[in-house]
Scaffold this active site. Structure first.
Site, PDB file in Angstrom:
ATOM      1  N   TRP A  29      -1.209 -12.378  -8.466  1.00  0.00           N
ATOM      2  CA  TRP A  29      -1.755 -13.519  -7.732  1.00  0.00           C
ATOM      3  C   TRP A  29      -0.672 -14.543  -7.396  1.00  0.00           C
ATOM      4  O   TRP A  29       0.176 -14.883  -8.216  1.00  0.00           O
ATOM      5  CB  TRP A  29      -2.843 -14.207  -8.570  1.00  0.00           C
ATOM      6  CG  TRP A  29      -3.447 -15.374  -7.853  1.00  0.00           C
ATOM      7  CD1 TRP A  29      -4.405 -15.338  -6.885  1.00  0.00           C
ATOM      8  CD2 TRP A  29      -3.108 -16.758  -8.024  1.00  0.00           C
ATOM      9  NE1 TRP A  29      -4.682 -16.605  -6.451  1.00  0.00           N
ATOM     10  CE2 TRP A  29      -3.911 -17.492  -7.119  1.00  0.00           C
ATOM     11  CE3 TRP A  29      -2.211 -17.437  -8.844  1.00  0.00           C
ATOM     12  CZ2 TRP A  29      -3.846 -18.882  -7.031  1.00  0.00           C
ATOM     13  CZ3 TRP A  29      -2.127 -18.824  -8.757  1.00  0.00           C
ATOM     14  CH2 TRP A  29      -2.941 -19.534  -7.864  1.00  0.00           C
ATOM     15  N   SER A  95      -1.045  -7.478 -13.009  1.00  0.00           N
ATOM     16  CA  SER A  95      -2.008  -8.573 -13.060  1.00  0.00           C
ATOM     17  C   SER A  95      -3.141  -8.348 -12.047  1.00  0.00           C
ATOM     18  O   SER A  95      -3.876  -7.368 -12.157  1.00  0.00           O
ATOM     19  CB  SER A  95      -1.285  -9.904 -12.833  1.00  0.00           C
ATOM     20  OG  SER A  95      -2.063 -10.985 -13.267  1.00  0.00           O
ATOM     21  N   LEU A  96      -3.276  -9.198 -11.037  1.00  0.00           N
ATOM     22  CA  LEU A  96      -4.276  -8.968  -9.991  1.00  0.00           C
ATOM     23  C   LEU A  96      -4.082  -7.595  -9.346  1.00  0.00           C
ATOM     24  O   LEU A  96      -5.051  -6.907  -9.010  1.00  0.00           O
ATOM     25  CB  LEU A  96      -4.183 -10.053  -8.922  1.00  0.00           C
ATOM     26  CG  LEU A  96      -5.007  -9.861  -7.641  1.00  0.00           C
ATOM     27  CD1 LEU A  96      -6.497  -9.805  -7.950  1.00  0.00           C
ATOM     28  CD2 LEU A  96      -4.700 -10.952  -6.627  1.00  0.00           C
ATOM     29  N   PHE A 158       1.690 -21.835 -12.195  1.00  0.00           N
ATOM     30  CA  PHE A 158       1.263 -20.501 -12.608  1.00  0.00           C
ATOM     31  C   PHE A 158       2.461 -19.668 -13.055  1.00  0.00           C
ATOM     32  O   PHE A 158       2.380 -18.902 -14.017  1.00  0.00           O
ATOM     33  CB  PHE A 158       0.535 -19.817 -11.449  1.00  0.00           C
ATOM     34  CG  PHE A 158      -0.151 -18.539 -11.837  1.00  0.00           C
ATOM     35  CD1 PHE A 158      -1.185 -18.548 -12.757  1.00  0.00           C
ATOM     36  CD2 PHE A 158       0.220 -17.332 -11.276  1.00  0.00           C
ATOM     37  CE1 PHE A 158      -1.835 -17.374 -13.123  1.00  0.00           C
ATOM     38  CE2 PHE A 158      -0.415 -16.152 -11.625  1.00  0.00           C
ATOM     39  CZ  PHE A 158      -1.445 -16.181 -12.546  1.00  0.00           C
ATOM     40  N   LEU A 159       3.586 -19.835 -12.372  1.00  0.00           N
ATOM     41  CA  LEU A 159       4.796 -19.118 -12.768  1.00  0.00           C
ATOM     42  C   LEU A 159       5.236 -19.527 -14.174  1.00  0.00           C
ATOM     43  O   LEU A 159       5.681 -18.684 -14.963  1.00  0.00           O
ATOM     44  CB  LEU A 159       5.922 -19.397 -11.770  1.00  0.00           C
ATOM     45  CG  LEU A 159       5.773 -18.781 -10.379  1.00  0.00           C
ATOM     46  CD1 LEU A 159       6.907 -19.238  -9.469  1.00  0.00           C
ATOM     47  CD2 LEU A 159       5.751 -17.261 -10.460  1.00  0.00           C
ATOM     48  N   GLN A 162       3.161 -17.766 -16.733  1.00  0.00           N
ATOM     49  CA  GLN A 162       3.507 -16.357 -16.839  1.00  0.00           C
ATOM     50  C   GLN A 162       4.727 -16.139 -17.717  1.00  0.00           C
ATOM     51  O   GLN A 162       4.837 -15.125 -18.407  1.00  0.00           O
ATOM     52  CB  GLN A 162       3.765 -15.779 -15.448  1.00  0.00           C
ATOM     53  CG  GLN A 162       2.526 -15.726 -14.578  1.00  0.00           C
ATOM     54  CD  GLN A 162       2.791 -15.056 -13.248  1.00  0.00           C
ATOM     55  OE1 GLN A 162       3.587 -14.141 -13.166  1.00  0.00           O
ATOM     56  NE2 GLN A 162       2.128 -15.516 -12.210  1.00  0.00           N
ATOM     57  N   ASP A 222       1.755 -12.426 -24.112  1.00  0.00           N
ATOM     58  CA  ASP A 222       1.083 -12.768 -22.858  1.00  0.00           C
ATOM     59  C   ASP A 222      -0.100 -13.693 -23.134  1.00  0.00           C
ATOM     60  O   ASP A 222      -1.008 -13.345 -23.897  1.00  0.00           O
ATOM     61  CB  ASP A 222       0.602 -11.480 -22.182  1.00  0.00           C
ATOM     62  CG  ASP A 222       0.141 -11.695 -20.742  1.00  0.00           C
ATOM     63  OD1 ASP A 222      -0.096 -12.847 -20.351  1.00  0.00           O
ATOM     64  OD2 ASP A 222       0.017 -10.691 -20.016  1.00  0.00           O
ATOM     65  N   HIS A 250       3.968 -12.236 -19.623  1.00  0.00           N
ATOM     66  CA  HIS A 250       3.124 -11.677 -18.569  1.00  0.00           C
ATOM     67  C   HIS A 250       3.897 -10.829 -17.553  1.00  0.00           C
ATOM     68  O   HIS A 250       3.285 -10.165 -16.732  1.00  0.00           O
ATOM     69  CB  HIS A 250       2.407 -12.826 -17.847  1.00  0.00           C
ATOM     70  CG  HIS A 250       1.267 -12.381 -16.973  1.00  0.00           C
ATOM     71  ND1 HIS A 250       0.157 -11.735 -17.460  1.00  0.00           N
ATOM     72  CD2 HIS A 250       1.072 -12.497 -15.626  1.00  0.00           C
ATOM     73  CE1 HIS A 250      -0.679 -11.479 -16.467  1.00  0.00           C
ATOM     74  NE2 HIS A 250      -0.144 -11.927 -15.348  1.00  0.00           N
TER      75      HIS A 250
END
Length: 273
Positions: A29, A95-96, A158-159, A162, A222, A250
């Site tokens: 994502w 992930s996504l 978001f990074l 992760q 993660d 992640h």
């Protein structure tokens, strides 16, 4: 009708070879296929000529940022992918991207030789009542709210999540950011639509229907896909294989590139070489 998706091959020639095994890499994502560059280069250095690596940005992302599909659903995304990848392939989704690889396996089994999910889950949201580990709902809700205010800041945040838990978080974050920001950022609408896929998709009752070989890869640290979910997924997909990368977060293909490559190639060769 939406534009066709564009894909890239490595080494670059943008044609699908007939005498090798294609591996389609699907990003997560908010990002794009730039995240795969270190892995692509490692395959090239080790002359893994039995495999052809293919990257394909999801609709609205990277080189496919102008591809607008409605509705933005897993089924619709997979339909567009199978229209351009016209021969059976291994699908590796991060992930996504793991949800998309799973949907491909279920909807187009004749097009999927095997599927590999990386730091992914059949259901990403934590469910305390079912004792299902995952992302807390308030974290997903905060991303939805942030998107309406600042797209770039949301992706940056978001990074950071992760990379949390990695033994070299700063290096990982810097590399991922450099790789991703080299390409066109997705629109606010694309980010919202694809985030909804993470929130709403649930394949838990469908994993047992997957007949192709399935490899599941996880990071021990993660925070988005907790390691505690592994046992539960093993129960749902008893014929699958799994591996947990110690100290990884992640993105194990960034933080533990060499180990990731070795685990991946050993598994691939055991099934296809």
């Amino acid at each position: 009708m939406a534009k066709s998706l564009t894909f890239s091959t490595f080494p670059p020639n943008n044609t699908l070879k007939k005498n090798v095994i294609p591996i389609v890499l699907l990003h997560g994502w908010g990002l794009n296929s730039g995240v795969w560059q270190p892995l692509l280069e490692l395959f090239h250095r080790n002359d893994e000529s039995i495999y052809q690596l293919i990257t394909i940005d999801l609709p609205g992302f990277g080189i496919n940022s102008a591809v607008d599909i409605k509705p933005y659903s897993l089924a619709n995304i997979c339909h567009h992918i199978e229209q351009v990848i016209d021969q059976p392939a291994i699908y590796l989704g991060w992930s996504l991207g793991g949800l998309i690889a799973t949907e491909m396996s279920l909807k187009y089994p004749e097009k999927v030789l095997a599927s590999i999910t990386v730091a992914s889950s059949p259901y990403f949201v934590e469910q305390p009542t079912d004792n299902w580990p995952g992302i807390k709902e308030n974290v997903l809700e905060s991303f939805h709210k942030q998107l309406a205010q600042d797209t770039a800041k949301t992706i940056s945040g978001f990074l950071k999540i992760q990379a949390m838990g990695s033994p070299h978080i700063r290096q990982d974050l810097k590399l991922i950011t450099q790789l991703v920001m080299a390409h066109t950022l997705p629109s606010q609408q694309t980010l919202a639509d694809s985030l909804a896929l993470l929130s709403n998709s649930d394949f838990r009752l469908h994993l047992s229907k997957i007949k192709q070989p399935l490899l599941r890869l996880y990071g021990h640290n993660d925070s988005l896909v907790p390691k505690e979910v592994m046992e539960k997924i093993s129960y749902l997909a008893p014929n699958s294989d799994q591996h947990l990368f110690a100290d990884a977060s992640h993105a194990p293909f960034i933080s533990h590139l060499d180990d990731f490559y070795q685990v991946l190639v050993v598994w691939l060769d055991s099934h296809f070489n």
